[in-house]
Design an enzyme around this catalytic site. Structure first.
Site, PDB file in Angstrom:
ATOM      1  N   ARG A  78     -39.380  52.428 -37.081  1.00 10.36           N
ATOM      2  CA  ARG A  78     -38.454  51.823 -36.121  1.00 10.36           C
ATOM      3  C   ARG A  78     -39.268  51.078 -35.068  1.00 10.36           C
ATOM      4  O   ARG A  78     -40.095  51.687 -34.377  1.00 10.36           O
ATOM      5  CB  ARG A  78     -37.598  52.909 -35.464  1.00 10.36           C
ATOM      6  N   HIS A 122     -34.516  46.491 -26.816  1.00 14.54           N
ATOM      7  CA  HIS A 122     -35.131  47.660 -26.182  1.00 14.54           C
ATOM      8  C   HIS A 122     -35.612  47.210 -24.795  1.00 14.54           C
ATOM      9  O   HIS A 122     -36.801  47.233 -24.501  1.00 14.54           O
ATOM     10  CB  HIS A 122     -36.260  48.213 -27.056  1.00 14.54           C
ATOM     11  N   GLU A 167     -30.697  52.980 -26.000  1.00 17.52           N
ATOM     12  CA  GLU A 167     -30.422  53.721 -24.767  1.00 17.52           C
ATOM     13  C   GLU A 167     -29.773  52.856 -23.679  1.00 17.52           C
ATOM     14  O   GLU A 167     -30.347  52.682 -22.585  1.00 17.52           O
ATOM     15  CB  GLU A 167     -31.717  54.342 -24.220  1.00 17.52           C
ATOM     16  N   ASN A 284     -31.355  59.682 -29.400  1.00 19.58           N
ATOM     17  CA  ASN A 284     -32.686  60.010 -28.862  1.00 19.58           C
ATOM     18  C   ASN A 284     -32.544  61.288 -28.041  1.00 19.58           C
ATOM     19  O   ASN A 284     -31.717  61.346 -27.125  1.00 19.58           O
ATOM     20  CB  ASN A 284     -33.211  58.892 -27.950  1.00 19.58           C
ATOM     21  N   TYR A 286     -34.635  64.255 -25.819  1.00 21.47           N
ATOM     22  CA  TYR A 286     -35.868  64.739 -25.189  1.00 21.47           C
ATOM     23  C   TYR A 286     -35.687  66.121 -24.562  1.00 21.47           C
ATOM     24  O   TYR A 286     -36.537  66.982 -24.711  1.00 21.47           O
ATOM     25  CB  TYR A 286     -36.377  63.723 -24.154  1.00 21.47           C
ATOM     26  N   GLU A 346     -35.411  58.997 -31.807  1.00 18.10           N
ATOM     27  CA  GLU A 346     -36.585  59.295 -30.963  1.00 18.10           C
ATOM     28  C   GLU A 346     -36.588  60.777 -30.626  1.00 18.10           C
ATOM     29  O   GLU A 346     -35.549  61.351 -30.287  1.00 18.10           O
ATOM     30  CB  GLU A 346     -36.547  58.546 -29.621  1.00 18.10           C
TER      31      GLU A 346
HETATM   32  O1  IFM Z   1     -40.779  55.366 -23.885  1.00 13.98           O
HETATM   33  C1  IFM Z   1     -39.430  55.669 -23.863  1.00 13.98           C
HETATM   34  C2  IFM Z   1     -38.655  54.752 -24.807  1.00 13.98           C
HETATM   35  O2  IFM Z   1     -38.869  53.426 -24.517  1.00 13.98           O
HETATM   36  C3  IFM Z   1     -37.182  55.044 -24.718  1.00 13.98           C
HETATM   37  N1  IFM Z   1     -36.919  56.445 -24.879  1.00 13.98           N
HETATM   38  C4  IFM Z   1     -37.694  57.389 -24.132  1.00 13.98           C
HETATM   39  C5  IFM Z   1     -39.172  57.094 -24.295  1.00 13.98           C
HETATM   40  C6  IFM Z   1     -40.000  58.100 -23.462  1.00 13.98           C
HETATM   41  O3  IFM Z   1     -39.687  57.992 -22.116  1.00 13.98           O
END
Ligand code: IFM
Length: 432
Positions: A78, A122, A167, A284, A286, A346
């Site tokens: 990606r 992006h 995002e 995504n 985290y 992600e």
């Molecule tokens: O680096 C970023 C990415 O561009 C978008 N998602 C989160 C990542 C980590 O912060």
């Protein structure tokens, strides 16, 4: 470390990157300026005054980076396409040299059996479009669809999965509400039209891509399980509506959560465009977010609260692998049959930068087990992408946060695969 459980046959394994974070070469071969060029060159905006001018020099070293992907053994890559490389002013004339770059990349990936998964936006909006209002302007939605068509006309014959936006919540919140990302506007709640115009652009782009072939199209949202601090259930609900539902309800249900539903910027027919059926959804993940109510008179009704008692990444983000299972199962429960198959587009962590990154291995191992548990519990997840292949320009944090399976020495541009790269390669070989 015990072997990972087996993922379903055909599961897509990949890594993710983004153009401004790795390409560099910002003034080469006809690329126009983007909002990130402007922002990163504005004193005080980025840690240590870093810019993406050179980044990982991927624009020149892409062939070496494709070899790394092949060595890693991923089935998909990606990456994002820089709109200002393709249309330097965001509209009108197309820059053939910019398209050539992605054309070569796609061919090189396919030659190694790696499926290209391009993201069309992006965050690197052409500066000329920002000068005309950026995503506050409805016109930008239409310009985005035109650009999507230009890219599809060139590489659509070889791309079977597209991501429209990355995002949109982060771009709206950090870029237009809080001003910590480009374009650096601090509009707080007045940034809401940015959500709508990005989503409208997404819907128009889905239609433009579909009109050019039968590829899979999805949007990628940053989603988080929201945990109330104590019994602050209302604050958690509001945060969930802002962060998750504002970007999922419109594309999946064709409606906004109630706080945005009556907004004047929604025109007749917009919701149908936004809810144009997608083939998949990118997520995504985290970390979860814990929230409490903000004090009276605060600009927003919620505040985030530290999650104690769990490890933290170098960024200070809490490491909660089970949050990925919670999120995926929760989405399934919330949207039921409206939820298309999901790709985790992600997931990853920043570490202290050492090539001996056992903490990243633990992070990935934990999240992959949580992902597997989600699939066992009925979540239809078709792929997983690590953020990121390389250390790169981490937006307002410059080069201070290192997310790569591969270490990058920014002085020499030498790439050194980390321990996590070897771990991932072995894990993927076992899955095969
Ligand atoms: O680096 C970023 C990415 O561009 C978008 N998602 C989160 C990542 C980590 O912060």
């Amino acid at each position: 470390m015990a072997a990972l459980p087996s993922f379903p046959p055909g599961f897509l394994w990949g890594v993710s990157t983004a153009a401004y974070q790795i390409e560099g070469a910002v003034r080469e071969d006809g690329r126009g300026p983007s909002i990130w060029d402007t922002f990163s060159h504005t004193p005080g905006r980025i840690r240590d005054g870093d810019t993406g001018d050179v980044a990982c020099d991927h624009y020149h070293r892409w062939a070496q980076d494709v070899e790394l992907l092949a060595e890693l053994g991923v089935s998909a890559y990606r990456f994002s396409i820089a709109w200002p490389r393709v249309q330097p002013a965001g509209a009108g004339p197309v820059n053939g040299a910019g398209l050539d770059f992605y054309d070569r990349l796609v061919d090189a990936l396919l030659a190694r059996g790696i499926a290209p998964v391009p993201t069309l936006f992006h965050w690197d909006l052409p500066q000329a479009l920002e000068d005309a209002g950026g995503w506050l302007s409805r016109d930008t939605s239409h310009r985005f669809a035109d650009y999507a068509a230009v890219v599809a006309d060139r590489i659509g014959d070889r791309v079977s999965r597209w991501i429209t936006l990355n995002e949109p919540v982060v771009h709206m919140a950090q870029g237009y509400a809080f001003g910590t990302h480009a374009p650096g506007r601090m509009l707080m709640m007045d940034a809401l039209p940015v959500a709508h115009h990005q989503l409208l652009g997404h819907g128009l782009a889905v239609r433009a891509l579909r009109a050019r072939g039968g590829a899979e199209v999805m949007i990628t949202n940053n989603c988080t399980p929201v945990w109330p601090a104590g019994d602050d259930l209302d604050a958690a609900e509001v945060y969930d509506a802002f962060h998750n539902r504002l970007f999922l309800d419109p594309v999946l249900r064709g409606e906004y959560p109630s706080f945005a539903a009556e907004a004047g910027f929604v025109q007749d027919g917009d919701m149908d465009v936004i809810a144009t059926p997608m083939d998949a959804l990118g997520i995504n993940y985290y970390n979860p977010t814990r929230v409490k109510a903000a004090p009276e008179g605060a600009p927003l009704p919620f505040e985030t609260v530290d999650i104690e008692g769990v490890p933290k990444t170098a960024f200070g983000w809490p490491v909660v692998p089970d949050g990925l299972r919670e999120l995926l199962v929760g989405l399934r429960e919330r949207y039921d049959e409206l939820l298309p198959p999901v790709y985790v587009t992600e997931n990853g962590c920043s570490t202290d930068g050492s090539v001996h990154d056992g903490d990243r291995i633990d992070y990935l191992d934990g999240h992959l087990r949580a992902l597997h548990a989600a699939i066992e519990a009925g979540a239809d997840v078709r792929g997983y992408f690590v953020w990121s292949l390389l250390d790169n320009f981490e937006w307002a944090e410059g080069y201070s946060q290192r997310f790569g399976l591969v270490h990058v020495d920014y002085e020499t541009q030498r790439r050194t695969p980390r321990d996590s790269f070897a771990w991932m390669r072995a894990a993927l070989a076992e899955q095969r």
